[in-house]
Write a protein that holds these residues in place. Structure first.
Motif, PDB file in Angstrom:
ATOM      1  N   ARG A 133       0.825  -1.202   0.000  1.00 31.33           N
ATOM      2  CA  ARG A 133       0.000   0.000   0.000  1.00 31.33           C
ATOM      3  C   ARG A 133       0.866   1.262   0.000  1.00 31.33           C
ATOM      4  N   PRO A 134       0.434   2.339  -0.681  1.00 24.00           N
ATOM      5  CA  PRO A 134      -0.923   2.575  -1.174  1.00 24.00           C
ATOM      6  C   PRO A 134      -1.217   2.033  -2.571  1.00 24.00           C
ATOM      7  N   LYS A 135      -0.393   1.141  -3.084  1.00 23.26           N
ATOM      8  CA  LYS A 135      -0.676   0.578  -4.395  1.00 23.26           C
ATOM      9  C   LYS A 135      -2.023  -0.142  -4.404  1.00 23.26           C
ATOM     10  N   GLN A 136      -2.616  -0.181  -5.577  1.00 19.42           N
ATOM     11  CA  GLN A 136      -3.856  -0.913  -5.804  1.00 19.42           C
ATOM     12  C   GLN A 136      -3.584  -2.020  -6.816  1.00 19.42           C
ATOM     13  N   MET A 137      -4.519  -2.979  -6.889  1.00 18.95           N
ATOM     14  CA  MET A 137      -4.366  -4.052  -7.869  1.00 18.95           C
ATOM     15  C   MET A 137      -5.734  -4.549  -8.305  1.00 18.95           C
ATOM     16  N   VAL A 138      -5.754  -5.271  -9.405  1.00 22.83           N
ATOM     17  CA  VAL A 138      -6.982  -5.857  -9.925  1.00 22.83           C
ATOM     18  C   VAL A 138      -7.315  -7.101  -9.117  1.00 22.83           C
ATOM     19  N   CYS A 139      -8.572  -7.208  -8.693  1.00 18.27           N
ATOM     20  CA  CYS A 139      -9.026  -8.385  -7.956  1.00 18.27           C
ATOM     21  C   CYS A 139     -10.468  -8.670  -8.344  1.00 18.27           C
ATOM     22  N   PHE A 140     -10.691  -9.786  -9.038  1.00 18.66           N
ATOM     23  CA  PHE A 140     -12.029 -10.123  -9.514  1.00 18.66           C
ATOM     24  C   PHE A 140     -12.924 -10.683  -8.412  1.00 18.66           C
ATOM     25  N   GLU A 141     -12.353 -11.143  -7.319  1.00 17.23           N
ATOM     26  CA  GLU A 141     -13.153 -11.721  -6.245  1.00 17.23           C
ATOM     27  C   GLU A 141     -13.612 -10.675  -5.234  1.00 17.23           C
ATOM     28  N   ARG A 142     -12.714  -9.773  -4.840  1.00 22.48           N
ATOM     29  CA  ARG A 142     -13.020  -8.838  -3.755  1.00 22.48           C
ATOM     30  C   ARG A 142     -12.901  -7.371  -4.163  1.00 22.48           C
ATOM     31  N   GLY A 143     -12.495  -7.097  -5.380  1.00 24.85           N
ATOM     32  CA  GLY A 143     -12.317  -5.717  -5.816  1.00 24.85           C
ATOM     33  C   GLY A 143     -13.627  -4.982  -6.018  1.00 24.85           C
ATOM     34  N   LYS A 144     -13.562  -3.671  -5.902  1.00 19.03           N
ATOM     35  CA  LYS A 144     -14.724  -2.823  -6.152  1.00 19.03           C
ATOM     36  C   LYS A 144     -14.778  -2.456  -7.636  1.00 19.03           C
ATOM     37  N   PRO A 145     -15.979  -2.368  -8.203  1.00 16.64           N
ATOM     38  CA  PRO A 145     -16.098  -2.066  -9.637  1.00 16.64           C
ATOM     39  C   PRO A 145     -15.378  -0.774  -9.994  1.00 16.64           C
ATOM     40  N   ALA A 146     -14.700  -0.777 -11.134  1.00 15.60           N
ATOM     41  CA  ALA A 146     -13.975   0.402 -11.616  1.00 15.60           C
ATOM     42  C   ALA A 146     -13.994   0.388 -13.133  1.00 15.60           C
ATOM     43  N   LYS A 147     -14.388   1.523 -13.722  1.00 13.01           N
ATOM     44  CA  LYS A 147     -14.502   1.594 -15.181  1.00 13.01           C
ATOM     45  C   LYS A 147     -13.918   2.907 -15.677  1.00 13.01           C
ATOM     46  N   THR A 148     -13.131   2.836 -16.735  1.00 11.22           N
ATOM     47  CA  THR A 148     -12.485   4.005 -17.335  1.00 11.22           C
ATOM     48  C   THR A 148     -12.600   3.931 -18.848  1.00 11.22           C
ATOM     49  N   ASP A 149     -13.054   5.023 -19.473  1.00  8.78           N
ATOM     50  CA  ASP A 149     -12.986   5.158 -20.929  1.00  8.78           C
ATOM     51  C   ASP A 149     -11.715   5.911 -21.287  1.00  8.78           C
ATOM     52  N   TRP A 150     -11.127   5.560 -22.440  1.00 10.35           N
ATOM     53  CA  TRP A 150      -9.936   6.269 -22.880  1.00 10.35           C
ATOM     54  C   TRP A 150     -10.021   6.588 -24.366  1.00 10.35           C
ATOM     55  N   GLN A 151      -9.348   7.678 -24.743  1.00  9.89           N
ATOM     56  CA  GLN A 151      -9.326   8.130 -26.136  1.00  9.89           C
ATOM     57  C   GLN A 151      -7.922   8.608 -26.475  1.00  9.89           C
ATOM     58  N   LEU A 152      -7.385   8.112 -27.559  1.00  9.35           N
ATOM     59  CA  LEU A 152      -6.052   8.525 -28.010  1.00  9.35           C
ATOM     60  C   LEU A 152      -6.104   9.938 -28.578  1.00  9.35           C
ATOM     61  N   LEU A 153      -5.195  10.784 -28.131  1.00  7.60           N
ATOM     62  CA  LEU A 153      -5.111  12.156 -28.622  1.00  7.60           C
ATOM     63  C   LEU A 153      -3.966  12.341 -29.601  1.00  7.60           C
ATOM     64  N   SER A 154      -2.807  11.782 -29.286  1.00  4.57           N
ATOM     65  CA  SER A 154      -1.639  11.925 -30.167  1.00  4.57           C
ATOM     66  C   SER A 154      -0.571  10.932 -29.749  1.00  4.57           C
ATOM     67  N   ARG A 155       0.450  10.797 -30.597  1.00  9.19           N
ATOM     68  CA  ARG A 155       1.596   9.952 -30.283  1.00  9.19           C
ATOM     69  C   ARG A 155       2.876  10.718 -30.577  1.00  9.19           C
ATOM     70  N   ASP A 156       3.943  10.393 -29.830  1.00 10.26           N
ATOM     71  CA  ASP A 156       5.278  10.843 -30.226  1.00 10.26           C
ATOM     72  C   ASP A 156       6.142   9.598 -30.374  1.00 10.26           C
ATOM     73  N   ALA A 157       7.435   9.740 -30.352  1.00  5.33           N
ATOM     74  CA  ALA A 157       8.323   8.607 -30.652  1.00  5.33           C
ATOM     75  C   ALA A 157       8.160   7.450 -29.672  1.00  5.33           C
ATOM     76  N   THR A 158       7.919   7.756 -28.406  1.00  6.01           N
ATOM     77  CA  THR A 158       7.900   6.695 -27.403  1.00  6.01           C
ATOM     78  C   THR A 158       6.637   6.635 -26.558  1.00  6.01           C
ATOM     79  N   SER A 159       5.723   7.597 -26.710  1.00 10.19           N
ATOM     80  CA  SER A 159       4.581   7.654 -25.804  1.00 10.19           C
ATOM     81  C   SER A 159       3.300   8.053 -26.532  1.00 10.19           C
ATOM     82  N   SER A 160       2.191   7.945 -25.811  1.00  8.91           N
ATOM     83  CA  SER A 160       0.887   8.328 -26.332  1.00  8.91           C
ATOM     84  C   SER A 160       0.217   9.286 -25.349  1.00  8.91           C
ATOM     85  N   LEU A 161      -0.446  10.292 -25.882  1.00  6.77           N
ATOM     86  CA  LEU A 161      -1.236  11.213 -25.064  1.00  6.77           C
ATOM     87  C   LEU A 161      -2.682  10.762 -25.144  1.00  6.77           C
ATOM     88  N   VAL A 162      -3.315  10.558 -23.984  1.00  6.60           N
ATOM     89  CA  VAL A 162      -4.671  10.027 -23.953  1.00  6.60           C
ATOM     90  C   VAL A 162      -5.557  10.875 -23.050  1.00  6.60           C
TER      91      VAL A 162
END
Length: 230
Positions: A133-162
């Motif tokens: 902690r304070p890290k979080q992790m994915v847990c299908f048995e005891r985790g709380k629902p979490a949903k995120t939409d994402w959209q790509l805005l741009s890319r450079d040589a090594t990364s993406s802006l979203v």
């Protein structure tokens, strides 16, 4: 396995807390009911447990605006828009809006690598990774629902802006959801390693937009903060 675990945390504790001093408080909008402020990266939203970590957005707002009350939080490393309530009635009203998911929020992040698609969503339940902690992790048995939409805005040589739109407000939700796609947020001292960590001097995550219903007037209001790393 039902849980996506992370290796033991090597994240150092927050020892040398040196929050930025200029600007001391960036106010985007204020009236007798609400205040919208632009939190810089490196500043706590509320006081930390260590007595030396007293300087925070809440303290600064109370010094300059009066009876300002925290309604929600951003992680210390995240920058962007926050709303504070200026009285008890507004605090209750705004608290209900966040609880009932009546507010609208969007973030901008720069992530490591190139996303293959133009848009998508992540629907993975999250739970605290207690040994790390304070890290979080994915847990299908005891985790709380979490949903995120994402959209790509741009890319450079090594990364993406979203652009990231969370439909829930779990701790570290955006960080872990992007990590689950294989595209960790640059400069993330909790989840990034190697080049993804070293390539940025801050967490590349910014709360760019917040929409809410004014607690006294009942009208919809939108506020924006330009992304400092876009």
């Amino acid at each position: 396995m039902s849980e996506t675990a992370h290796p033991p945390s090597l994240t150092p504790p927050l020892v040398n807390y040196l929050p930025p001093q200029e600007p001391y408080l960036s106010v985007l909008y204020a009236d007798e009911h609400i205040a919208l402020v632009d939190k810089p990266t490196g500043l706590l939203s509320v006081p930390g447990k260590d007595p030396d970590h007293w300087d925070c957005l809440e303290y600064r707002a109370q010094q300059q605006l009066g009876d300002a009350r925290i309604v929600h939080r951003l992680d210390m490393d995240t920058s962007g828009i926050m709303v504070l309530a200026m009285n008890a009635d507004s605090h209750r009203n705004l608290g209900r809006q966040f609880e009932k998911r009546k507010t609208q929020k969007s973030y901008v992040a720069r992530v490591w690598g190139h996303l293959a698609e133009e848009a998508g969503n992540v629907d993975l339940p999250l739970i605290c990774d207690w040994p790390n902690r304070p890290k979080q992790m994915v847990c299908f048995e005891r985790g709380k629902p979490a949903k995120t939409d994402w959209q790509l805005l741009s890319r450079d040589a090594t990364s993406s802006l979203v652009r990231l739109i969370p439909h829930t407000g779990r701790s570290h939700q955006l960080r872990v959801h992007m990590l689950s796609l294989g595209h960790v947020i640059l400069g993330d001292r909790f989840y990034a390693t190697g080049e993804a960590l070293a390539s940025a001097d801050r967490l590349m995550l910014h709360a760019e937009r917040l929409g809410l219903i004014h607690p006294a007037r009942g009208e919809w209001m939108d506020f924006e903060s330009p992304c400092p790393f876009a």
